[in-house]
Every structure is written in C-alpha cells, then in structure tokens.
Design an enzyme around this catalytic site. Structure first.
Site, PDB file in Angstrom:
ATOM      1  N   ASP A  51     -69.765  41.830  12.186  1.00 28.59           N
ATOM      2  CA  ASP A  51     -69.870  40.890  13.122  1.00 28.59           C
ATOM      3  C   ASP A  51     -71.270  39.954  13.125  1.00 28.59           C
ATOM      4  O   ASP A  51     -71.682  38.306  13.501  1.00 28.59           O
ATOM      5  CB  ASP A  51     -69.486  40.932  14.803  1.00 28.59           C
ATOM      6  CG  ASP A  51     -68.012  41.527  15.069  1.00 28.59           C
ATOM      7  OD1 ASP A  51     -67.519  41.408  13.621  1.00 28.59           O
ATOM      8  OD2 ASP A  51     -67.889  42.610  15.704  1.00 28.59           O
TER       9      ASP A  51
ATOM     10  N   ARG B 299     -63.594  45.201   6.742  1.00 31.80           N
ATOM     11  CA  ARG B 299     -64.654  46.047   7.000  1.00 31.80           C
ATOM     12  C   ARG B 299     -63.892  47.594   6.100  1.00 31.80           C
ATOM     13  O   ARG B 299     -64.844  48.678   6.326  1.00 31.80           O
ATOM     14  CB  ARG B 299     -64.056  46.760   7.966  1.00 31.80           C
ATOM     15  CG  ARG B 299     -64.053  45.660   9.525  1.00 31.80           C
ATOM     16  CD  ARG B 299     -64.661  46.566  11.079  1.00 31.80           C
ATOM     17  NE  ARG B 299     -63.861  48.323  11.373  1.00 31.80           N
ATOM     18  CZ  ARG B 299     -63.349  47.869  12.442  1.00 31.80           C
ATOM     19  NH1 ARG B 299     -63.243  47.451  13.278  1.00 31.80           N
ATOM     20  NH2 ARG B 299     -62.393  49.381  12.372  1.00 31.80           N
TER      21      ARG B 299
ATOM     22  N   GLY C 276     -73.110  49.057  16.420  1.00 32.05           N
ATOM     23  CA  GLY C 276     -73.387  47.662  16.582  1.00 32.05           C
ATOM     24  C   GLY C 276     -73.991  47.551  18.110  1.00 32.05           C
ATOM     25  O   GLY C 276     -74.434  48.548  18.681  1.00 32.05           O
TER      26      GLY C 276
HETATM   27  O1  F6P Z   1     -66.960  44.885  16.228  1.00 38.75           O
HETATM   28  C1  F6P Z   1     -66.649  44.903  14.445  1.00 38.75           C
HETATM   29  C2  F6P Z   1     -65.100  45.076  14.504  1.00 38.75           C
HETATM   30  O2  F6P Z   1     -64.668  44.808  13.226  1.00 38.75           O
HETATM   31  C3  F6P Z   1     -64.596  43.347  15.539  1.00 38.75           C
HETATM   32  O3  F6P Z   1     -64.742  42.310  14.675  1.00 38.75           O
HETATM   33  C4  F6P Z   1     -63.282  43.359  16.047  1.00 38.75           C
HETATM   34  O4  F6P Z   1     -62.519  42.922  17.142  1.00 38.75           O
HETATM   35  C5  F6P Z   1     -62.947  44.490  16.049  1.00 38.75           C
HETATM   36  O5  F6P Z   1     -64.353  45.716  15.029  1.00 38.75           O
HETATM   37  C6  F6P Z   1     -61.675  45.286  16.191  1.00 38.75           C
HETATM   38  O6  F6P Z   1     -61.971  46.713  16.452  1.00 38.75           O
HETATM   39  P1  F6P Z   1     -61.257  48.289  16.082  1.00 38.75           P
HETATM   40  O7  F6P Z   1     -61.117  48.641  14.959  1.00 38.75           O
HETATM   41  O8  F6P Z   1     -61.289  48.970  17.290  1.00 38.75           O
HETATM   42  O9  F6P Z   1     -59.533  47.228  16.631  1.00 38.75           O
END
Ligand code: F6P
Length: 376
Positions: free
Chosen positions: A135, A303, A110
């Site tokens: 995102d 995700r 990203g």
């Molecule tokens: O960038 C993708 C994302 O899923 C965002 O939507 C979210 O804020 C962040 O990553 C969460 O990050 P992590 O998996 O490091 O908690």
C-alpha cells in the site's frame, strides 16, 4: 559479545519480505557477532514459542521467493484470539522475548505492525522495525518494500485489460488494492495509461467520471479503462466518512465510551456498505454511458510472486542498514528510506499517521496533463 536477534513478519504479506529476512540474516551472521532466530506467523509465533532456524543454508535460497518463509498473521499482542477468547498476551510475549535471550526483536510490517511493535518497545523490549506493505502508506519513509512489485503487477494487468476493452468497445473497471491509500491505483493507473483514476484522496463525482468516458466516445473511442483504488469514495460517502471520523476523535477526546461504541458501530456499517462500491460503480458507468462494462478485481494476485529488482534492492538496503543500527544499539526505531540513504526514525513519530497521496502530488499533475480524469 554475541547479540541475539529475533525476527518476525506481521500483517499482510508483501513481495520482498524474504529478501529482507535474508539481508538481516546474512548481514548479522557475516558480522560474526550476532545470532538470529525467526518467529513464525507474526506476533503469534513469539507468543506460542514457535521458532524457525535461520542459518546460511535457509537464507541462501530465498532472495527471489514471494511471501515470507516465516509466515505471517494480523495478530496483535494486546488483542489475541486464544481459544474462544480475545486476550492481552503482551506479558507472555515479553516473557518469551527474555526466555529466548533476545537482545532485539526485528518486526517487519506495515502501519499496524509499527503500532504493535511500538507497544512492545514501551514495555521495555528492544525493537527495530522495517516498513513493508504494497500500500506504501507507512509514514516517515519515502517508500515501503512490496509497493514497487505490486505496482508492476497491476500495471501489467491494465496493459492486458486494454486490448480486450478495445476489442469489445467496453469500459473495464479495474479494482486495485491499497487499503485507504491511492498509491497503487495512481502509480499503476499512470503507468498503464488508465483513462480515469479514482483514489481515496480525491473523492469522485460519478457524473464527472461518466462525462470523461462520453467525451472519449464523442472522439470515436468506445472503450475506457478505469483504475479504481479499493478505498476510493464518491464525494457524498467521503463526507460521511469524514463526519464519522470527526465524531470518533471527539468521543475519544471526551472519554465518552458510549459515544465511541456508537461511532465504531456506524463505521463498521459504513465499511460494510462500501464493500460493493466498485460493483455499483461499474453498473452506474454502464447506465450513464451506454457502454458495456466489466469489473476486474485484482485482489491478492497483486501481493503474490517474486519481488521486482527494485524491491529486492530496497529490502536488502533496509535489512543491512537494520543490522548496522542493531550493532550500534539503536532501538525503538523504524529503518526508513530517505532518498538514497536510510535513516532511523523513532517509532513514536511513525505510528498514528498514514502516508496518503497529496492531491497535488506530481504523479497526479502529470496524469492530469496527459488527460487522465480523477472524477473531480
Ligand atoms: O495491506 C495490504 C493489503 O493487501 C491491502 O491493500 C488490503 O486492503 C489488505 O491488505 C487485504 O488484507 P487481507 O489479505 O487480510 O485480506
């Protein structure tokens, strides 16, 4: 002459990563002119020389698999935790690139990954990137892969929340990922028929959101679905953030290190305070409307799992196009989506920007037309 391609995946994982690795790997191997090696866990794997063989056997069973077979991390080459210290490992990474005899390094990620990849390109490495993130906030591409799948997952969640909200005459607030962008909450909110959609790009007024729920109550509808992006802010907080960002930019411009530190601390404090925003929003809506309220945080569920057909197709298009650019020796670029085509965008045009929802975006207009409230 054989070209040696290295691949890594960095940042948060996202559905479609394996489909992209497969597309790059299969296209490269089919050309008969390229070899390919994977690095584990993002830039850290390249720094620590941890590789993964990517032959036909490995590549042939991953199209539908979620996550990334290479593993990922949020490690940055110039700020890596090594033992008890944070160190700049850029030179080690550059040495390892040469040690592996690489002609090009493909970095899939990203916004943060695009920046890190650009830094390596500035050090003289041949770099090419692919835009992935649920995102959808990477600049200079129509869309990123992972977004479509996550939007499907969030939409399905809203569908399911509808029946329970309806049965119990409740407000259900559903928090949707997206970092500082509202694409996911907007897309899933519209597709799932949320009554209220709150996104960072349209600061909200709590009273206005509560009024929309009250109006529904007056019509005899005693439930509401509120789709809220994790980065959504009320009008007051949005102003505070804007002021802090302006101060940050000024301190940077004036090379004022003390000022920068102070603003960084204030921003950290602000982010910490905002962590409980959706909990507070749910409580406030209950108080203001008298309707029982519940909060569902979808979190990392969005995700995970198998990518949608649209994301598999997108990953395959971007991966195969990437190998085409490598074949032509086009480096220092991100492979972007431009309608039905792909294009190579110089990395310096990608970094430092974010693809945010324009408040007058057609999706917002359509939502307003069908009566969705944005809290403004
Ligand atoms: O960038 C993708 C994302 O899923 C965002 O939507 C979210 O804020 C962040 O990553 C969460 O990050 P992590 O998996 O490091 O908690």
């Amino acid at each position: 002459m054989n070209k040696h391609i290295g691949i890594l995946t960095a940042g948060g994982d996202s559905p479609g990563l394996n489909a992209a690795i497969r597309a790059i790997g299969k296209s490269a191997l089919s050309s008969g002119r390229m070899q390919i090696v994977g690095f584990r866990d993002g830039f850290r794997g390249l720094m620590e020389n941890r590789t993964m063989r990517l032959d036909r056997e490995v590549l042939s069973s991953i199209l539908t698999r979620g996550g990334t077979i290479l593993g990922t991390s949020r490690d940055k080459p110039h700020k890596m935790v090594v033992g008890a210290e944070v160190m700049d490992m850029t030179d080690v990474i550059c040495d390892n690139y040469r040690r592996h005899n690489l002609d090009v390094l493909v970095c899939i990620g990203g916004g943060g990954t695009q920046k890190n990849a650009y830094r390596l390109a500035q050090k003289g490495l041949n770099i090419i990137t692919l835009p992935k993130t649920i995102d959808n906030d990477v600049a200079m591409t129509d869309v990123t892969f992972g977004f479509h799948t996550a939007m499907e997952i969030a939409t399905e969640a809203i569908d399911r929340l509808h029946s329970t909200a309806h049965s119990h005459h409740r407000i259900i607030v559903v928090e949707i990922m997206g970092h500082k962008a509202g694409w996911l909450a907007l897309g899933a909110g519209v597709a799932g028929g949320a009554d209220i959609i709150l996104i960072p790009e349209i600061p909200y007024d709590l009273q206005s959101a509560a009024n929309a729920i009250r109006k529904r109550q007056l019509r005899g509808t005693n439930f509401s679905i509120v789709a809220v992006a994790e980065g959504a802010l009320n009008i007051e907080d949005s102003k505070i953030l804007h002021d802090l960002q302006t101060k940050k930019a000024k301190a940077k411009e004036a090379n004022d290190s003390k000022g920068r530190k102070k603003v960084a601390e204030a921003l950290q404090e602000f982010t910490k305070r905002c962590k409980g925003n959706t909990v507070r929003l749910t409580e406030e809506l209950e108080k203001l409307t008298g309707l029982e309220s519940r909060l569902t945080i979808l979190g990392h569920y969005q995700r995970g799992g198998t990518p949608s057909a649209a994301d598999r197709l997108l990953s395959t298009r971007l991966g195969s196009a990437c190998v085409g650019y490598i074949d032509q020796g086009i480096y220092g670029v991100m492979v972007a989506v431009d309608g039905n085509k792909t294009k190579a965008v110089p990395l310096d045009q990608v970094i430092g920007k974010k693809n945010l929802v324009p408040p007058d975006h057609p999706w917002v207009k359509s939502a307003r037309d069908v009566g969705t409230c944005f809290g403004d």
